[in-house]
Design a protein around this motif. Structure first.
Motif, PDB file in Angstrom:
ATOM      1  N   LEU A  28      66.862  20.133  37.588  1.00 56.19           N
ATOM      2  CA  LEU A  28      67.344  20.497  38.933  1.00 56.19           C
ATOM      3  C   LEU A  28      67.882  22.028  38.825  1.00 56.19           C
ATOM      4  N   VAL A  29      68.313  22.512  37.885  1.00 54.75           N
ATOM      5  CA  VAL A  29      68.814  24.060  37.961  1.00 54.75           C
ATOM      6  C   VAL A  29      67.611  24.922  37.947  1.00 54.75           C
ATOM      7  N   TRP A  30      66.341  24.518  37.262  1.00 49.73           N
ATOM      8  CA  TRP A  30      65.307  25.416  37.220  1.00 49.73           C
ATOM      9  C   TRP A  30      64.329  25.586  38.580  1.00 49.73           C
ATOM     10  N   GLU A  31      64.363  24.350  39.071  1.00 49.52           N
ATOM     11  CA  GLU A  31      63.641  24.039  40.384  1.00 49.52           C
ATOM     12  C   GLU A  31      64.366  24.765  41.459  1.00 49.52           C
ATOM     13  N   THR A  32      65.826  24.607  41.635  1.00 47.52           N
ATOM     14  CA  THR A  32      66.467  25.373  42.695  1.00 47.52           C
ATOM     15  C   THR A  32      66.517  26.536  42.362  1.00 47.52           C
ATOM     16  N   VAL A  33      66.593  27.373  41.104  1.00 48.34           N
ATOM     17  CA  VAL A  33      66.356  28.629  40.950  1.00 48.34           C
ATOM     18  C   VAL A  33      65.146  29.265  41.583  1.00 48.34           C
ATOM     19  N   LYS A  34      64.210  28.608  41.174  1.00 46.83           N
ATOM     20  CA  LYS A  34      62.631  29.071  41.406  1.00 46.83           C
ATOM     21  C   LYS A  34      62.707  29.127  42.810  1.00 46.83           C
ATOM     22  N   SER A  35      63.263  27.957  43.800  1.00 46.70           N
ATOM     23  CA  SER A  35      63.061  27.899  45.130  1.00 46.70           C
ATOM     24  C   SER A  35      64.210  29.044  45.720  1.00 46.70           C
ATOM     25  N   GLN A  36      65.245  29.318  45.212  1.00 46.14           N
ATOM     26  CA  GLN A  36      66.262  30.356  45.823  1.00 46.14           C
ATOM     27  C   GLN A  36      65.464  31.706  45.564  1.00 46.14           C
ATOM     28  N   LEU A  37      64.840  31.913  44.515  1.00 48.22           N
ATOM     29  CA  LEU A  37      64.395  33.306  44.321  1.00 48.22           C
ATOM     30  C   LEU A  37      63.365  33.402  45.059  1.00 48.22           C
ATOM     31  N   ALA A  38      62.334  32.709  45.502  1.00 43.54           N
ATOM     32  CA  ALA A  38      61.380  32.792  46.552  1.00 43.54           C
ATOM     33  C   ALA A  38      62.013  32.775  47.877  1.00 43.54           C
ATOM     34  N   ILE A  39      62.785  32.137  48.294  1.00 40.16           N
ATOM     35  CA  ILE A  39      63.383  32.369  49.598  1.00 40.16           C
ATOM     36  C   ILE A  39      64.157  33.738  49.583  1.00 40.16           C
ATOM     37  N   LEU A  40      64.852  34.282  48.758  1.00 39.06           N
ATOM     38  CA  LEU A  40      65.469  35.422  48.605  1.00 39.06           C
ATOM     39  C   LEU A  40      64.444  36.448  48.940  1.00 39.06           C
ATOM     40  N   PHE A  41      63.366  36.449  47.938  1.00 40.74           N
ATOM     41  CA  PHE A  41      62.465  37.637  48.063  1.00 40.74           C
ATOM     42  C   PHE A  41      61.871  37.526  49.500  1.00 40.74           C
ATOM     43  N   ILE A  42      61.429  36.621  50.188  1.00 41.13           N
ATOM     44  CA  ILE A  42      60.996  36.241  51.531  1.00 41.13           C
ATOM     45  C   ILE A  42      62.070  37.027  52.504  1.00 41.13           C
ATOM     46  N   LEU A  43      63.219  36.539  52.292  1.00 42.44           N
ATOM     47  CA  LEU A  43      64.238  37.154  53.350  1.00 42.44           C
ATOM     48  C   LEU A  43      64.629  38.623  53.094  1.00 42.44           C
ATOM     49  N   LEU A  44      64.625  39.104  51.749  1.00 40.21           N
ATOM     50  CA  LEU A  44      64.834  40.444  51.298  1.00 40.21           C
ATOM     51  C   LEU A  44      63.567  41.316  52.101  1.00 40.21           C
ATOM     52  N   LEU A  45      62.488  40.829  52.166  1.00 46.08           N
ATOM     53  CA  LEU A  45      61.340  41.263  52.637  1.00 46.08           C
ATOM     54  C   LEU A  45      61.419  41.754  53.955  1.00 46.08           C
ATOM     55  N   VAL A  46      62.033  40.398  54.988  1.00 43.50           N
ATOM     56  CA  VAL A  46      62.169  40.696  56.204  1.00 43.50           C
ATOM     57  C   VAL A  46      62.959  41.683  56.663  1.00 43.50           C
ATOM     58  N   PHE A  47      64.195  41.587  55.954  1.00 46.31           N
ATOM     59  CA  PHE A  47      65.227  42.829  56.164  1.00 46.31           C
ATOM     60  C   PHE A  47      64.978  44.230  55.774  1.00 46.31           C
ATOM     61  N   LEU A  48      63.883  44.190  54.852  1.00 49.05           N
ATOM     62  CA  LEU A  48      63.681  45.507  54.271  1.00 49.05           C
ATOM     63  C   LEU A  48      62.862  46.112  55.513  1.00 49.05           C
ATOM     64  N   CYS A  49      61.958  45.319  55.741  1.00 47.12           N
ATOM     65  CA  CYS A  49      60.835  45.683  56.844  1.00 47.12           C
ATOM     66  C   CYS A  49      61.760  46.306  58.246  1.00 47.12           C
TER      67      CYS A  49
END
Length: 386
Positions: A28-49
């Motif tokens: 559960l921890v590993w699956e959630t961390v992977k999902s969180q990192l993917a979402i964090l990367f996408i949101l950071l990319l939007v805010f950075l743009c």
């Protein structure tokens, strides 16, 4: 002998159950961390743009040079993470648990003898890890880099040596300077014009081959020019004065840059001892950003339950997203009015935190066995239960 066998069976069962619990927790921890990192990367990319667009607009206006854009973009990352980190964890837990409910993986976990408590333990573990990161960010990292970012912007506005290849206004807009090329501290192909003469001074234009800049203790700058020509006068009066020079010094007044520290640049110690409404609102807002990680994680576990036979996943996670948006929109509004001195941030911001925390605890206990028994005892026989 029977007691020994029973004890061994009980011990082996506990060891087996503990091993399965560790495996499920890691999964559960590993699956959630992977999902969180993917979402964090996408949101950071939007805010950075979005931030990059703002910085490029500032460059076009001539306020900062192009060579500091990447530095300012990197320094603004911690400020972006302040709001993105709780959202990424919230969405990560919501997406993973909703997917596992839809795929009946949670049903299998329950069938193995593990109740909802294992999901709550995993969520609390993730929230603790993210809360530590959020605390380090909002208490030390973000204010420190914000102060350094202000220094970089201040130096870029004051230091005319960063204006190579563009016209730069100085001396409150009275003087225009153009530097064609900069090599180390030496300027080449310099053009300087005074467009708004003061008192009896006449407008002038100066062109020089080379030069360099020196700074005074008060922040003013002296431009030292070599081998140039000065054109002084106006076309209407026809009193031009053309002068060739080998050395020329021009005092350039630095732009007035605010040296006052903004609230987002202040340390927690400074915010705590400040009596300004804006500083008090910032102090409690930073603590709220840390506490919100725990509150949102507690709320998301019961809200991620999906019954695929009754409704779609999208419709089921919609209330969770609405509650998240309601929480942060309400907190941002309270922070704004608290900074204006209209509300007490210690009362209103923390009242909202407590109310949403209580709501999350209520949502978690609604589906427990004691509450089910209580509903069965209170409802009359034959009445439909929820």
């Amino acid at each position: 002998m029977k007691i020994t066998k029973s004890f061994l069976l009980s011990t082996n069962k506990q060891v087996f159950t503990g091993a399965i619990s560790v495996i499920i927790t890691r999964y559960l921890v590993w699956e959630t961390v992977k999902s969180q990192l993917a979402i964090l990367f996408i949101l950071l990319l939007v805010f950075l743009c979005q931030k990059l667009g703002q910085l490029l607009g500032t460059v076009v206006e001539g306020d900062i040079p192009l060579n500091v854009v990447l530095a300012l973009l990197g320094l603004s990352l911690p400020a972006m993470v302040q709001l993105i980190l709780p959202l990424s964890l919230f969405l990560g837990v919501l997406v993973i648990l909703s997917r596992m409910y839809a795929a009946n993986e949670i049903t299998v976990i329950y069938a193995c003898g593990f109740g909802k408590s294992i999901l709550i333990r995993v969520a609390l573990l993730l929230s603790l890890m993210n809360a530590i990161v959020a605390a380090v960010n909002v208490i030390w990292l973000s204010p420190g880099l914000s102060r350094y970012q202000a220094i970089v912007i201040s130096d870029a506005k004051v230091n005319l040596s960063t204006a190579a290849g563009q016209f730069k206004l100085a001396d409150n807009g009275n003087l225009v300077l153009f530097v064609g090329k900069v090599q180390d501290t030496v300027f080449e192909h310099i053009f300087m014009a005074k467009i708004k003469p003061n008192c009896h001074a006449r407008p002038f234009v100066i062109m020089a081959d080379r030069g360099h800049m020196t700074k005074l203790s008060d922040g003013s700058q002296i431009l030292m020019l070599d081998n140039g020509t000065s054109y002084e006068g106006t076309a209407l009066l026809r009193d031009f004065c053309i002068t060739s020079f080998a050395k020329y010094q021009a005092l350039i007044g630095s732009r007035s840059v605010a040296n006052s520290i903004e609230t987002k640049q202040m340390t927690m110690h400074q915010l705590w001892h400040s009596s300004e409404p804006e500083a008090r609102a910032e102090f409690h807002w930073r603590l709220t950003l840390v506490v919100s990680v725990l509150i949102m994680t507690i709320m998301v576990v019961p809200l991620s339950v999906v019954n695929q036979r009754q409704q779609s996943i999208v419709l089921r996670i919609l209330p969770a997203m609405l509650l998240y948006l309601l929480f942060f929109l309400l907190q941002i509004t309270l922070r704004y009015h608290s900074a204006k001195g209209k509300l007490d941030p210690m009362f209103w911001l923390w009242l909202t935190n407590v109310l949403f925390l209580v709501l999350g605890l209520i949502l978690n206990v609604l589906d427990t066995v004691p509450i089910r028994r209580l509903r069965g005892w209170l409802l009359p026989k034959g009445a439909p239960s929820c």
